[in-house]
Write an enzyme that holds these catalytic residues in place. Structure first.
Site, PDB file in Angstrom:
ATOM      1  N   GLY A 181      37.053  32.181  41.537  1.00 24.91           N
ATOM      2  CA  GLY A 181      37.302  32.293  42.978  1.00 24.91           C
ATOM      3  C   GLY A 181      36.047  32.662  43.736  1.00 24.91           C
ATOM      4  O   GLY A 181      35.948  32.484  44.949  1.00 24.91           O
ATOM      5  N   ASP A 197      41.209  37.368  31.003  1.00 22.79           N
ATOM      6  CA  ASP A 197      40.227  36.462  31.613  1.00 22.79           C
ATOM      7  C   ASP A 197      38.827  37.053  31.557  1.00 22.79           C
ATOM      8  O   ASP A 197      37.852  36.365  31.871  1.00 22.79           O
ATOM      9  CB  ASP A 197      40.606  36.154  33.068  1.00 22.79           C
TER      10      ASP A 197
HETATM   11  P1  AMP Z   1      37.464  39.825  38.466  1.00 20.05           P
HETATM   12  O1  AMP Z   1      38.146  41.109  38.838  1.00 20.05           O
HETATM   13  O2  AMP Z   1      36.060  39.738  38.981  1.00 20.05           O
HETATM   14  O3  AMP Z   1      37.570  39.501  37.014  1.00 20.05           O
HETATM   15  O4  AMP Z   1      38.245  38.675  39.272  1.00 20.05           O
HETATM   16  C1  AMP Z   1      39.596  38.375  39.097  1.00 20.05           C
HETATM   17  C2  AMP Z   1      39.929  37.116  39.863  1.00 20.05           C
HETATM   18  O5  AMP Z   1      39.802  37.311  41.272  1.00 20.05           O
HETATM   19  C3  AMP Z   1      39.054  35.918  39.516  1.00 20.05           C
HETATM   20  O6  AMP Z   1      39.838  34.765  39.582  1.00 20.05           O
HETATM   21  C4  AMP Z   1      38.031  35.953  40.634  1.00 20.05           C
HETATM   22  O7  AMP Z   1      37.427  34.690  40.837  1.00 20.05           O
HETATM   23  C5  AMP Z   1      38.875  36.368  41.823  1.00 20.05           C
HETATM   24  N1  AMP Z   1      38.074  37.018  42.874  1.00 20.05           N
HETATM   25  C6  AMP Z   1      37.494  38.239  42.825  1.00 20.05           C
HETATM   26  N2  AMP Z   1      36.842  38.509  43.966  1.00 20.05           N
HETATM   27  C7  AMP Z   1      36.973  37.425  44.767  1.00 20.05           C
HETATM   28  C8  AMP Z   1      36.515  37.086  46.072  1.00 20.05           C
HETATM   29  N3  AMP Z   1      35.766  37.912  46.805  1.00 20.05           N
HETATM   30  N4  AMP Z   1      36.872  35.880  46.563  1.00 20.05           N
HETATM   31  C9  AMP Z   1      37.623  35.036  45.857  1.00 20.05           C
HETATM   32  N5  AMP Z   1      38.082  35.293  44.623  1.00 20.05           N
HETATM   33  C10 AMP Z   1      37.775  36.471  44.070  1.00 20.05           C
HETATM   34 MG    MG Z   2      36.822  38.172  35.793  1.00 20.93          MG
END
Ligand code: AMP
Ligand code: MG
Length: 486
Positions: A92, A252
């Site tokens: 994302g 993930d």
């Molecule tokens: P993470 O906590 O970084 O592992 O992210 C979990 C999910 O949320 C993943 O699919 C990321 O791509 C999405 N995500 C986290 N932050 C953002 C953001 N600012 N914009 C869009 N998607 C996000």
């Molecule tokens: Mg992640």
């Protein structure tokens, strides 16, 4: 400048997977790219030219304003269990530029983190802040220096734009380098949203990329599962041995390659306590230090589940095979962990009593609220003085037992000391030091981060200049809290 002066050498095998696994997506250009950090050593090892990377055209690449020759930007699709709940996820706020083939012929992903929205962004802005991206840069490079498999950080740029979080922050993009971004969640995605043939192609791809020795074996999917279990056991053991807490071990965020990935709310433990949690959202302690091995096993069970259709056409048989592979996890983990702890205590050979000897030390450390890293440093250098733990009669008793145990091996005391030096880091990225560096950096002073990166780059040096970075934080009323890097 020509786009390839920098040394980009892309070959994008991910684009040859079935289309359900990604969507092509260019980064969204930003206003005013400015290079903050460039990892020269890493750049060289990738076959990239540091001088060219510092020029405007390359900074534009790190900012997503220019696509380097040969790149085919895409966002990867994946799913995952987040705190136990299954969700469709995907990149994302990340875009894979492509796979760089290094001068040694290795294939690594070059990914931008924070380059704007993608098909998988849901409500998010696809952007990242300077503080969290620098935090990932510092901690991932520290992990690498500690000898722990990890994604690396090539560059951080500021975008010249502000992003909206609790407060306004400088927008930034991190260029991340990884053996690949294949996750347990990628397989869960394939199993839940693809056909069996898609899943098979994904597994074949992962085997070819990370476990090529298995390719010719008729049992290759079962062996693949077993090898991923082994690499994860090895990885999580290494985390435990330095007190690293990942903070968000969702499926993930668990790689098939066995690298540490996604430095969000992670932090290193100061005082030894298995219940240590830093993440503000981990209210139940699911991802506490002492729980990490258990969670790794849980995540690997989700991985095994997603592989079932490939293991055997008969589902009962497939389940049996998966269960048999997973049943090896606890013993494997204990053996790895004991081997690592023996090294930390300067022990070369094995004795039955080692496990209780180690457990006794850890219990005493917990009871006397001893600093994890510094206790092992003190043992290494024979400086067991001062502090509650070392003054306690029960520790003195333990110390005698340990000395006697060290005597019952062929190797010399010097060899044992050297083993301990090499197994116990002088320095870890302590939370208060990382915070101090980030605070200065967001105000425009990068010198504190530069100094921190330098001392972290050789954690087993035990050099005098590291001493001031060894001090644990002063006890404070408020426990340290981390946040997901969104
Ligand atoms: P993470 O906590 O970084 O592992 O992210 C979990 C999910 O949320 C993943 O699919 C990321 O791509 C999405 N995500 C986290 N932050 C953002 C953001 N600012 N914009 C869009 N998607 C996000
Ligand atoms: Mg992640």
């Amino acid at each position: 400048m020509t786009k390839n002066e920098a040394g980009w050498n892309f070959d994008n095998s991910y684009t040859r997977l079935p289309g359900i696994f990604f969507s092509r997506q260019n980064p969204t250009p930003v206003k005013e790219p400015q290079l903050v950090f460039l990892n020269g050593g890493l750049a060289n090892s990738l076959g990239l030219k540091v001088e060219a990377l510092q020029r405007e055209g390359s900074v534009a690449v790190f900012a997503g304003n220019q696509i380097p020759e040969g790149a085919e930007p895409l966002a990867q699709a994946y799913a995952g269990h987040q705190f136990g709940h299954f969700n469709m996820l995907g990149d994302g706020r990340a875009i894979l530029l492509g796979e760089q083939i290094t001068p040694e012929g290795e294939r690594v992903d070059i990914q931008l983190k924070g380059p704007g929205r993608t098909k998988y962004s849901r409500g998010g802005d696809g952007r990242a802040g300077l503080g969290p991206m620098l935090r990932e840069y510092i901690i991932s490079e520290a992990m690498h220096a500690l000898g722990i498999p990890t994604t690396r950080s090539l560059a951080v740029v500021m975008t010249g734009e502000q992003i909206i979080r609790d407060t306004m922050q400088h927008g930034a993009i991190l260029t991340r380098v990884a053996a690949s971004h294949l996750r347990v969640g990628t397989f869960q995605y394939g199993a839940n949203f693809g056909k069996v043939e898609d899943l098979r192609l994904l597994a074949d791809y992962a085997i070819n990329r990370h476990y090529p020795a298995l390719e010719a074996d008729e049992n290759k999917y079962l062996l693949f599962l077993k090898e991923v279990i082994k690499r994860q056991v090895s990885l999580i053991t290494k985390w435990q041995l330095v007190g690293f807490i990942h903070g968000v071990m969702n499926t993930d965020n668990m790689t098939i390659s066995g690298e540490t990935i996604d430095y969000g709310p992670c932090a290193f433990m100061d005082t030894y306590d298995p219940a240590t949690v830093f993440s503000s959202i981990d209210r139940e302690g699911r991802y506490a230090y002492g729980n990490q091995p258990y969670i790794a096993g849980w995540n690997l069970s989700r991985f095994a589940e997603s592989l079932l259709p490939l293991l055997h056409e008969d589902e009962d048989q497939a389940v049996k095979m998966a269960e048999e592979a997973l049943s090896e996890f606890p013993e494997l983990f204990e053996a790895n962990w004991l081997a690592g702890m023996r090294k930390k205590l300067g022990l070369f050979n094995e004795e039955k009593g080692d496990k209780p000897l180690i457990a006794d030390l850890l219990n005493l450390m917990q009871k006397h609220k001893a600093d994890f890293t510094n206790t092992f440093r003190a043992l290494t250098f024979g400086k067991v003085e001062g502090g509650d733990l070392f003054q306690s009669p029960e520790f003195k008793e333990w110390h005698e037992k340990w000395q006697a145990r060290r005597g019952r091996q062929e190797q010399t005391k010097e060899a044992s000391h050297q083993l301990m030096r090499d197994s116990n880091p002088a320095i870890i990225p302590r939370n208060h030091r990382v915070e101090e560096a980030l605070e200065a950096a967001v105000k425009g002073d990068l010198s504190v981060t530069e100094k921190l990166l330098e001392v972290l780059s050789n954690p087993y040096a035990h050099s005098p200049e590291q001493t001031e970075f060894c001090t644990p934080p002063a006890p404070s009323a408020k426990p340290y809290r981390t946040f997901c890097g969104t």
